[in-house]
Design a protein around this motif. Structure first.
Motif, mmCIF file in Angstrom:
data_model
loop_
_atom_site.group_PDB
_atom_site.id
_atom_site.type_symbol
_atom_site.label_atom_id
_atom_site.label_comp_id
_atom_site.label_asym_id
_atom_site.label_seq_id
_atom_site.Cartn_x
_atom_site.Cartn_y
_atom_site.Cartn_z
ATOM 1 N N UNK A 1 0.978 -1.399 0.166
ATOM 2 C CA UNK A 1 -0.044 -0.373 -0.517
ATOM 3 C C UNK A 1 0.865 1.285 -0.165
ATOM 4 N N UNK A 2 1.783 1.475 0.498
ATOM 5 C CA UNK A 2 3.049 2.278 0.494
ATOM 6 C C UNK A 2 3.664 2.231 -0.837
ATOM 7 N N UNK A 3 3.432 1.563 -2.295
ATOM 8 C CA UNK A 3 3.781 2.112 -3.169
ATOM 9 C C UNK A 3 3.873 3.159 -4.080
ATOM 10 N N UNK A 4 2.415 3.388 -3.260
ATOM 11 C CA UNK A 4 1.444 4.876 -4.150
ATOM 12 C C UNK A 4 2.292 5.903 -4.016
ATOM 13 N N UNK A 5 3.428 5.705 -3.221
ATOM 14 C CA UNK A 5 3.755 7.195 -2.604
ATOM 15 C C UNK A 5 4.931 7.797 -3.488
ATOM 16 N N UNK A 6 5.591 7.138 -4.673
ATOM 17 C CA UNK A 6 5.693 7.198 -5.264
ATOM 18 C C UNK A 6 5.431 7.813 -7.366
ATOM 19 N N UNK A 7 5.135 9.159 -7.399
ATOM 20 C CA UNK A 7 4.946 8.706 -8.845
ATOM 21 C C UNK A 7 5.079 8.799 -9.637
ATOM 22 N N UNK A 8 6.647 8.974 -10.179
ATOM 23 C CA UNK A 8 6.782 9.671 -11.489
ATOM 24 C C UNK A 8 8.381 8.732 -10.818
ATOM 25 N N UNK A 9 9.481 7.542 -11.926
ATOM 26 C CA UNK A 9 8.724 7.571 -13.226
ATOM 27 C C UNK A 9 7.591 6.412 -12.692
ATOM 28 N N UNK A 10 6.939 6.175 -13.532
ATOM 29 C CA UNK A 10 5.598 5.069 -13.180
ATOM 30 C C UNK A 10 6.274 3.583 -13.186
ATOM 31 N N UNK A 11 5.556 2.527 -12.069
ATOM 32 C CA UNK A 11 6.497 0.839 -11.925
ATOM 33 C C UNK A 11 7.567 1.683 -11.084
ATOM 34 N N UNK A 12 7.691 2.169 -10.481
ATOM 35 C CA UNK A 12 9.447 2.377 -10.952
ATOM 36 C C UNK A 12 9.450 1.416 -8.875
ATOM 37 N N UNK A 13 8.975 0.911 -8.239
ATOM 38 C CA UNK A 13 9.189 0.250 -7.419
ATOM 39 C C UNK A 13 9.243 -0.624 -7.748
ATOM 40 N N UNK A 14 7.881 -1.388 -8.862
ATOM 41 C CA UNK A 14 7.890 -2.737 -9.557
ATOM 42 C C UNK A 14 8.983 -3.008 -10.613
ATOM 43 N N UNK A 15 9.331 -1.962 -11.215
ATOM 44 C CA UNK A 15 10.684 -2.379 -11.473
ATOM 45 C C UNK A 15 11.578 -2.977 -11.180
ATOM 46 N N UNK A 16 12.019 -1.892 -9.731
ATOM 47 C CA UNK A 16 13.122 -2.641 -9.009
ATOM 48 C C UNK A 16 13.087 -3.396 -8.454
ATOM 49 N N UNK A 17 12.239 -3.613 -7.983
ATOM 50 C CA UNK A 17 12.014 -4.909 -7.376
ATOM 51 C C UNK A 17 12.490 -6.200 -8.196
ATOM 52 N N UNK A 18 11.817 -6.357 -9.353
ATOM 53 C CA UNK A 18 11.973 -7.421 -10.344
ATOM 54 C C UNK A 18 13.582 -7.700 -10.675
ATOM 55 N N UNK A 19 14.161 -6.244 -11.181
ATOM 56 C CA UNK A 19 15.096 -6.552 -11.085
ATOM 57 C C UNK A 19 16.313 -6.672 -10.469
ATOM 58 N N UNK A 20 15.927 -5.884 -9.506
ATOM 59 C CA UNK A 20 16.744 -6.442 -8.013
ATOM 60 C C UNK A 20 17.248 -7.875 -7.776
ATOM 61 N N UNK A 21 15.686 -8.557 -7.741
ATOM 62 C CA UNK A 21 15.548 -10.278 -7.345
ATOM 63 C C UNK A 21 15.923 -10.404 -8.869
ATOM 64 N N UNK A 22 15.786 -10.185 -9.037
ATOM 65 C CA UNK A 22 16.654 -11.338 -10.039
ATOM 66 C C UNK A 22 17.724 -11.265 -9.832
ATOM 67 N N UNK A 23 18.775 -10.363 -10.227
ATOM 68 C CA UNK A 23 20.318 -9.855 -10.660
ATOM 69 C C UNK A 23 20.504 -10.519 -9.016
ATOM 70 N N UNK A 24 19.680 -10.545 -7.861
ATOM 71 C CA UNK A 24 19.825 -11.230 -6.179
ATOM 72 C C UNK A 24 20.254 -12.342 -6.500
ATOM 73 N N UNK A 25 19.028 -13.357 -7.223
ATOM 74 C CA UNK A 25 19.102 -14.686 -7.817
ATOM 75 C C UNK A 25 19.872 -15.519 -8.651
ATOM 76 N N UNK A 26 20.465 -13.981 -9.342
ATOM 77 C CA UNK A 26 21.615 -14.353 -10.029
ATOM 78 C C UNK A 26 23.065 -14.651 -10.156
ATOM 79 N N UNK A 27 23.115 -13.845 -9.056
ATOM 80 C CA UNK A 27 24.471 -14.050 -7.774
ATOM 81 C C UNK A 27 24.908 -14.828 -7.773
ATOM 82 N N UNK A 28 23.628 -15.293 -6.482
ATOM 83 C CA UNK A 28 23.679 -16.886 -5.907
ATOM 84 C C UNK A 28 24.175 -17.843 -6.289
ATOM 85 N N UNK A 29 23.775 -18.042 -7.921
ATOM 86 C CA UNK A 29 23.636 -19.017 -8.126
ATOM 87 C C UNK A 29 25.268 -18.532 -8.472
ATOM 88 N N UNK A 30 25.767 -18.057 -9.530
ATOM 89 C CA UNK A 30 27.480 -17.615 -9.715
ATOM 90 C C UNK A 30 28.057 -17.910 -8.403
#
Length: 199
Positions: free
Chosen positions: A145-174
């Protein structure tokens, strides 16, 4: 599985992981496909944890692992004709440690990126980090519910969560794969033979 085949298998696996890490890191510069000013991009993206850490520092040992796998199943102690056994095996271990460090570096920066949240405009035209001082219990990751605090860029929180999570998983596997390769290379050096091909 013998040490040579194990090295080759790990090397082949690391290439697509490194490529995905580089692409994911680049996408962090363009949230939701938008081109932002340099001052509007989350600071942790500039640590190049996907491009350098999980990318370039992992591709180097991956090449070495593919070369080690081409020497045969267990007769890989001698290394290449232009290098002695000790120097070749030492290089393999050093590069695998370098790959481990790159993966671990990616894990640390990605974790900090997930915990701290993105840089965003909260509605008054000023870019700041609205979640950076939150405690782990009150973190935005667990309170959508706190995600709405970010107005711009649009969907920036979801964008960061997905990509940082992918990088986190890749880093662990590597990091895990490179650690396995360190053990594999040492095992190959201690236990393998040193046979040359005969006509």
């Amino acid at each position: 599985m013998c040490t040579g085949k194990c090295s080759k298998c790990i090397g082949i696996t690391l290439f697509p992981l490194a490529a995905c890490a580089i692409v994911s890191n680049i996408l962090l510069y363009f949230p939701n496909g938008r081109v932002l000013q340099l001052s509007e991009i989350t600071d942790l993206v500039w640590f190049f944890h996907g491009i350098l850490g999980a990318g370039i520092l992992v591709i180097l040992p991956a090449f070495m692992m593919l070369g080690a796998g081409g020497a045969g199943c267990c007769a890989n102690r001698c290394g290449r004709p232009w290098a002695g056994a000790e120097s070749s095996m030492l290089l393999s271990v050093v590069l695998a440690v370098l790959g481990f460090a790159g993966g671990a570096y990616c894990v640390v920066i990605s974790s900090l990126g997930l915990i701290g949240g993105p840089l965003c405009d909260t509605g008054d035209g000023e870019y700041l980090y609205p979640f950076r001082n939150d405690s782990l219990e009150d973190n935005y990751l667990f309170n959508q519910t706190t995600w709405s605090i970010c107005k711009e860029p649009e969907n920036i929180i979801l964008w960061n969560i997905v990509l940082f999570s992918i990088l986190l998983a890749i880093g662990v596997i590597e990091a895990i794969l490179c650690f396995i390769q360190v053990i594999n290379a040492l095992t190959g050096f201690i236990c393998s033979t040193c046979m040359r091909k005969r006509k």
